[in-house]
Scaffold this motif. Sequence first.
Motif: not given
Length: 480
Positions: A214-228
């Motif tokens: 349930n992950l979408e393409v991240p648009t900022n650094w915090d979202e990217f870290l959350n994906c990881c």
Amino acid sequence: MKMKKVIALALAGTMAASMAAGCGGSGKDSSATEAAKTEAKTEAKTEAKSDDKTEDAKTEDANTDDAKTEAAGDEAKAETTGKDITLTMMFSGTASENDFETQQLPGLVKEAFPNITLEVTKLPDDQYYTALKTKLASGECPDIILAQPKYAGANSVVGLAKAGYLEPLTDLECISLNEAGAESMKYNGEVYAIPNGVSILGTYYNKDMFAENNLEVPTNWDEFLNCCKVLKEAGIQPIVMGDKDMYVMQFGLYQIAANTVYPQNPEFDDQLRTGETKFTDDGTWNKVLEMYKTLYDNEYINTSSLGLGAQQAIQKFVDGEAAMIFDGSFNAPALQAQGKAEFERGYFPLPGNAAGEELYGAVAAGAGPAIYSGSEYKEECKKILELWYDGKSDIWKAQADTGKFVVTYGYGSDTVNPLFQPFVDLYNEGKVFYWCNQGWPAGVENEMESLFGEMVGGQGTTIDDITNGMQMKFEELYTE
């Protein structure tokens, strides 16, 4: 925020550019003088012949020229005296089967300009740099040469233009078709080379793994870290990197820098040369390195990265053993190859930006042709480049069809790999920055990689050690 469109090229694969050499110019002035004399004589002869013609003959010639232009469609024809001439061109690289520069281009030039024979030499990078230095010093340089954007390598457009070896191309109409790329080919406000498309650094990802979690393409650094974080908690390796080939460290670092250092100061690298900025400035490269280090500290990047080669990392990604990998458009075929797992690929800019801030991409204009200032046939060379980069000629189409770079305008731009479209959109909006080492003397990036490797390898190296090392290496290598 509308940013200045600043792009440059890094060398694909190794990304290690040779330092611009200080070429002697002992033969340059005399060569340029002789070229000027020859050009003047040619113009005088042409004018004399023109005067001998009757008005009817001139009208007939004009009609003939109109017919030729119409038959050739939009392709411009050379304005020549009818004298057969030979132009020389030297590029770097390795000629392949049906090679564009060495096999296709000469024939296409002959079709468009029947009186011009183009002789092309292609040399491996190291040999090219050596040959170019020698030929420039002797005043016997080929008419057309390959130049790298900004400060990249021994054939950097800034270094060559500053030394007076290049002819300005600012007035060519084709320059306006790629204004973003032209920025990286400027020196003192003049454009001196034409970039060949663009190359991209980005984040390839497994769309199936993202959807399953349930992950979408991240648009900022915090979202990217959350994906990881989500991927790791699901038992999936978030990112795989082959840091044994240390140049790949640049693939992530430069994407972060494009969203942190350069939006704040697009002139950061130029100001390194004046002392107005330093790698040690707080909130610049220490921030980039700290953000990237976070991915290692949390084991979002595989802990075995220093023992894994670049190709091994690519194989693990295509085999479905990791959700993401930082890599370039130049490796798209390998990253889209069939592995042990079947899944859909995606490609997004690593979002080093904070929430609410603009997202920028790391997109580099490719090295392209420049005209030697001492050439006897500068105007003929310009006509070839004008046709070559008009976005619609047979020459342009043949080069675009090689698939060696991402096309951003004209023929081929509508068939760009869908993976690259988000980056092309950013490029055309001016929301991209060049690959950082193209603003540095060659060797600074190697110091960065070596020290960063020591840090993630547990040798006690700190962020301050890395930025201090980069600054010291810059000061050691940079010469006015």
